[in-house]
Design a protein around this motif. Structure first.
Motif, PDB file in Angstrom:
ATOM      1  N   ARG A 132      13.460  56.423  30.845  1.00 36.92           N
ATOM      2  CA  ARG A 132      13.296  57.568  31.735  1.00 36.92           C
ATOM      3  C   ARG A 132      13.625  57.200  33.190  1.00 36.92           C
ATOM      4  O   ARG A 132      14.196  58.010  33.930  1.00 36.92           O
ATOM      5  CB  ARG A 132      11.865  58.107  31.627  1.00 36.92           C
ATOM      6  CG  ARG A 132      11.606  58.896  30.361  1.00 36.92           C
ATOM      7  CD  ARG A 132      10.152  59.308  30.222  1.00 36.92           C
ATOM      8  NE  ARG A 132       9.637  59.947  31.419  1.00 36.92           N
ATOM      9  CZ  ARG A 132       9.833  61.226  31.746  1.00 36.92           C
ATOM     10  NH1 ARG A 132      10.557  62.002  30.939  1.00 36.92           N
ATOM     11  NH2 ARG A 132       9.308  61.733  32.844  1.00 36.92           N
ATOM     12  N   ARG A 157      16.728  58.649  35.658  1.00 42.16           N
ATOM     13  CA  ARG A 157      16.538  59.178  37.004  1.00 42.16           C
ATOM     14  C   ARG A 157      17.403  58.435  38.021  1.00 42.16           C
ATOM     15  O   ARG A 157      17.386  58.751  39.200  1.00 42.16           O
ATOM     16  CB  ARG A 157      15.065  59.070  37.403  1.00 42.16           C
ATOM     17  CG  ARG A 157      14.204  60.226  36.904  1.00 42.16           C
ATOM     18  CD  ARG A 157      12.736  60.006  37.221  1.00 42.16           C
ATOM     19  NE  ARG A 157      12.023  61.261  37.427  1.00 42.16           N
ATOM     20  CZ  ARG A 157      11.620  62.078  36.479  1.00 42.16           C
ATOM     21  NH1 ARG A 157      11.878  61.774  35.224  1.00 42.16           N
ATOM     22  NH2 ARG A 157      10.976  63.190  36.765  1.00 42.16           N
ATOM     23  N   LEU A 161       6.947  65.708  28.465  1.00 42.33           N
ATOM     24  CA  LEU A 161       8.391  65.701  28.232  1.00 42.33           C
ATOM     25  C   LEU A 161       8.961  67.111  28.338  1.00 42.33           C
ATOM     26  O   LEU A 161      10.031  67.322  28.926  1.00 42.33           O
ATOM     27  CB  LEU A 161       8.698  65.099  26.862  1.00 42.33           C
ATOM     28  CG  LEU A 161       8.350  63.615  26.684  1.00 42.33           C
ATOM     29  CD1 LEU A 161       8.661  63.173  25.261  1.00 42.33           C
ATOM     30  CD2 LEU A 161       9.095  62.750  27.684  1.00 42.33           C
ATOM     31  N   TRP A 162       8.253  68.081  27.773  1.00 38.97           N
ATOM     32  CA  TRP A 162       8.719  69.473  27.840  1.00 38.97           C
ATOM     33  C   TRP A 162       8.709  69.989  29.282  1.00 38.97           C
ATOM     34  O   TRP A 162       9.684  70.583  29.739  1.00 38.97           O
ATOM     35  CB  TRP A 162       7.839  70.361  26.974  1.00 38.97           C
ATOM     36  CG  TRP A 162       8.107  71.829  27.180  1.00 38.97           C
ATOM     37  CD1 TRP A 162       9.114  72.572  26.627  1.00 38.97           C
ATOM     38  CD2 TRP A 162       7.378  72.713  28.032  1.00 38.97           C
ATOM     39  NE1 TRP A 162       9.052  73.871  27.071  1.00 38.97           N
ATOM     40  CE2 TRP A 162       8.006  73.994  27.936  1.00 38.97           C
ATOM     41  CE3 TRP A 162       6.264  72.566  28.853  1.00 38.97           C
ATOM     42  CZ2 TRP A 162       7.541  75.095  28.640  1.00 38.97           C
ATOM     43  CZ3 TRP A 162       5.804  73.671  29.551  1.00 38.97           C
ATOM     44  CH2 TRP A 162       6.433  74.914  29.450  1.00 38.97           C
ATOM     45  N   ASP A 179       8.761  68.353  32.103  1.00 37.97           N
ATOM     46  CA  ASP A 179       9.748  67.664  32.942  1.00 37.97           C
ATOM     47  C   ASP A 179      11.142  68.212  32.710  1.00 37.97           C
ATOM     48  O   ASP A 179      11.926  68.383  33.650  1.00 37.97           O
ATOM     49  CB  ASP A 179       9.696  66.164  32.640  1.00 37.97           C
ATOM     50  CG  ASP A 179      10.387  65.337  33.710  1.00 37.97           C
ATOM     51  OD1 ASP A 179      10.619  65.858  34.815  1.00 37.97           O
ATOM     52  OD2 ASP A 179      10.690  64.159  33.444  1.00 37.97           O
ATOM     53  N   ARG A 180      11.453  68.501  31.447  1.00 41.63           N
ATOM     54  CA  ARG A 180      12.772  69.059  31.137  1.00 41.63           C
ATOM     55  C   ARG A 180      12.876  70.522  31.594  1.00 41.63           C
ATOM     56  O   ARG A 180      13.890  70.943  32.149  1.00 41.63           O
ATOM     57  CB  ARG A 180      13.029  68.986  29.629  1.00 41.63           C
ATOM     58  CG  ARG A 180      14.408  69.509  29.220  1.00 41.63           C
ATOM     59  CD  ARG A 180      14.457  69.695  27.702  1.00 41.63           C
ATOM     60  NE  ARG A 180      14.286  68.444  26.997  1.00 41.63           N
ATOM     61  CZ  ARG A 180      15.285  67.643  26.663  1.00 41.63           C
ATOM     62  NH1 ARG A 180      16.537  67.966  26.977  1.00 41.63           N
ATOM     63  NH2 ARG A 180      15.054  66.520  26.002  1.00 41.63           N
ATOM     64  N   ARG A 181      11.820  71.289  31.363  1.00 47.32           N
ATOM     65  CA  ARG A 181      11.862  72.731  31.643  1.00 47.32           C
ATOM     66  C   ARG A 181      11.824  73.047  33.134  1.00 47.32           C
ATOM     67  O   ARG A 181      12.546  73.925  33.612  1.00 47.32           O
ATOM     68  CB  ARG A 181      10.672  73.400  30.939  1.00 47.32           C
ATOM     69  CG  ARG A 181      10.515  74.898  31.233  1.00 47.32           C
ATOM     70  CD  ARG A 181      11.651  75.714  30.661  1.00 47.32           C
ATOM     71  NE  ARG A 181      11.458  77.130  30.890  1.00 47.32           N
ATOM     72  CZ  ARG A 181      11.728  77.756  32.019  1.00 47.32           C
ATOM     73  NH1 ARG A 181      12.199  77.084  33.070  1.00 47.32           N
ATOM     74  NH2 ARG A 181      11.512  79.056  32.127  1.00 47.32           N
ATOM     75  N   ARG A 219      12.111  70.653  35.743  1.00 39.86           N
ATOM     76  CA  ARG A 219      12.756  69.650  36.603  1.00 39.86           C
ATOM     77  C   ARG A 219      11.753  69.091  37.603  1.00 39.86           C
ATOM     78  O   ARG A 219      11.960  69.107  38.816  1.00 39.86           O
ATOM     79  CB  ARG A 219      13.948  70.288  37.327  1.00 39.86           C
ATOM     80  CG  ARG A 219      15.020  70.817  36.395  1.00 39.86           C
ATOM     81  CD  ARG A 219      15.960  71.793  37.096  1.00 39.86           C
ATOM     82  NE  ARG A 219      16.735  71.158  38.148  1.00 39.86           N
ATOM     83  CZ  ARG A 219      17.972  70.703  37.996  1.00 39.86           C
ATOM     84  NH1 ARG A 219      18.549  70.807  36.812  1.00 39.86           N
ATOM     85  NH2 ARG A 219      18.628  70.164  38.987  1.00 39.86           N
ATOM     86  N   ASP A 279      19.693  64.217  33.105  1.00 40.04           N
ATOM     87  CA  ASP A 279      18.466  64.722  32.510  1.00 40.04           C
ATOM     88  C   ASP A 279      17.410  63.631  32.493  1.00 40.04           C
ATOM     89  O   ASP A 279      17.658  62.522  32.016  1.00 40.04           O
ATOM     90  CB  ASP A 279      18.741  65.201  31.080  1.00 40.04           C
ATOM     91  CG  ASP A 279      17.550  65.951  30.518  1.00 40.04           C
ATOM     92  OD1 ASP A 279      16.613  65.268  30.085  1.00 40.04           O
ATOM     93  OD2 ASP A 279      17.564  67.187  30.537  1.00 40.04           O
ATOM     94  N   SER A 280      16.222  63.947  33.011  1.00 42.18           N
ATOM     95  CA  SER A 280      15.177  62.941  33.162  1.00 42.18           C
ATOM     96  C   SER A 280      14.559  62.542  31.844  1.00 42.18           C
ATOM     97  O   SER A 280      13.802  61.588  31.781  1.00 42.18           O
ATOM     98  CB  SER A 280      14.065  63.464  34.093  1.00 42.18           C
ATOM     99  OG  SER A 280      13.516  64.648  33.572  1.00 42.18           O
ATOM    100  N   VAL A 281      14.851  63.254  30.777  1.00 44.80           N
ATOM    101  CA  VAL A 281      14.285  62.918  29.473  1.00 44.80           C
ATOM    102  C   VAL A 281      15.321  62.265  28.581  1.00 44.80           C
ATOM    103  O   VAL A 281      15.127  61.202  28.019  1.00 44.80           O
ATOM    104  CB  VAL A 281      13.708  64.173  28.781  1.00 44.80           C
ATOM    105  CG1 VAL A 281      13.192  63.814  27.404  1.00 44.80           C
ATOM    106  CG2 VAL A 281      12.619  64.792  29.622  1.00 44.80           C
ATOM    107  N   THR A 282      16.504  62.892  28.460  1.00 40.10           N
ATOM    108  CA  THR A 282      17.498  62.396  27.532  1.00 40.10           C
ATOM    109  C   THR A 282      18.470  61.424  28.163  1.00 40.10           C
ATOM    110  O   THR A 282      19.124  60.641  27.478  1.00 40.10           O
ATOM    111  CB  THR A 282      18.315  63.572  26.954  1.00 40.10           C
ATOM    112  OG1 THR A 282      19.050  64.196  28.023  1.00 40.10           O
ATOM    113  CG2 THR A 282      17.401  64.593  26.312  1.00 40.10           C
TER     114      THR A 282
END
Length: 334
Positions: A45, A49, A210-211, A213-215, A217, A301-304
């Motif tokens: 992660r 970033r 995780l959700w 952070d993705r949703r 930002r 993307d901070s997750v993927t």
């Protein structure tokens, strides 16, 4: 009665094995496994970033050492009657492998140490904290299995189908040894497996972080603040189910009070930054401490870890992870 017991969860027959004179403690193995999982997640992660993943290894050394110290201090302070009484052995304070690490103290002192480290390196702390949050709560979930092996931190007696069997354990001489002994098969009681409740809650918090952070930002420490608030909320109701001896403040268990304060602090931090719409900060992948702002086109993307198209229609140039090729002008910094 037999039907009820068949539906219950058994405890492990023992929590310590010996290779010659060397004790192998399940509690310690669970802690180590959680740390490894946290490092793996945080490296991925933080790199996504824009950070140097090797920084995570430096932070892991600091946080693990100070985390053990902080966790033990919190446990001893909040359960001092078990170590400083007329029949107690004060040297038990140093027997960390026997169990007794307060996660709230561990995270607090560990985070403080990493903050100081990042300041000395000239790097921003918030991106690393946000990257680490899901890994930390994942480590806590794995670590809770250690309480299962130690037959500790369970709740009140119950007759629910998923009740936890607590066995009588003895050593080679037949003396009662709850931590280091082996089960005789005698079920002393069936209780709520609060370690399991907290484990499942922690895994749910991993998914939430995780959700979110993705949703949304999230950045600027908001993922870490959400972790603190979400974990504290779960720990609050789990503490209400526990029946083991504990010190109290104003009639409430110490951990209940601490969880309440942490929840309030995490929510207040999120509310203070609720109007901040900027993209999260990322760190120069070269690791030299420079910071750049993510762009809509080149955002990683901070997750993927998957980036954008790398094209900025407004300038006609390209940007990747906040960088603009020479001639397009400098990337925005903050």
């Amino acid at each position: 009665m037999s039907t009820t017991l068949l539906a219950t969860i058994p405890s492990p027959p023992q929590g310590v094995w010996y290779l010659g004179f060397l004790p192998i403690r399940a509690y310690a193995l669970c802690i180590v496994a959680g740390i490894v999982a946290a490092i793996f997640v945080t490296r991925a992660r933080y790199a996504a970033r824009g950070g140097n993943p090797e920084i995570v290894m430096d932070a892991a050394v600091v946080s693990v050492i100070l985390g053990i110290i902080g966790g033990r201090l919190y446990h001893v302070i909040t359960d001092y009657d078990s170590y400083f009484c007329s029949d107690c052995d004060p040297l038990e304070v140093f027997m960390v492998t026997n169990g007794g690490l307060g996660i709230m103290g561990a995270v607090t002192l560990g985070a403080l140490g990493v903050w100081i480290m990042m300041r000395r390196k000239g790097l921003p702390f918030a991106p690393l904290a946000d990257a680490a949050a899901p890994g930390i709560i994942l480590a806590q979930a794995v670590g809770r299995l250690g309480n299962w092996f130690n037959q500790e931190l369970y709740g009140r007696p119950t007759d629910v189908p998923w009740g936890l069997e607590i066995y009588r354990r003895v050593d080679e001489t037949g003396a009662v040894a709850p931590l280091t002994g082996r089960s005789t098969g005698e079920v002393l009681t069936v209780v709520h497996p609060t370690f399991l409740y907290e484990l499942l809650w922690n895994l749910g918090v991993v998914v939430l972080l995780l959700w979110a952070d993705r949703r949304f930002r999230m950045g600027h420490g908001r993922v870490f603040a959400l972790y603190v608030a979400a974990y504290a909320a779960g720990r609050f109701w789990v503490e209400l189910m526990r029946s083991d001896p504990a010190n109290h403040i104003l009639g409430f268990r110490v951990n209940t009070v601490t969880s309440t304060l942490l929840f309030i602090g995490g929510v207040l931090f999120l509310l203070l930054l609720r109007g901040r719409r900027e993209d999260p900060e990322i760190v120069d992948p070269r690791g030299d401490g420079s910071r750049v702002a993510e762009t809509d086109a080149g955002r990683v993307d901070s997750v993927t870890g998957i980036g954008g198209t790398g094209t900025d229609d407004r300038s006609g140039g390209s940007r990747v992870s906040g960088f603009m090729p020479e001639g397009d002008g400098p990337a925005t910094t903050r």
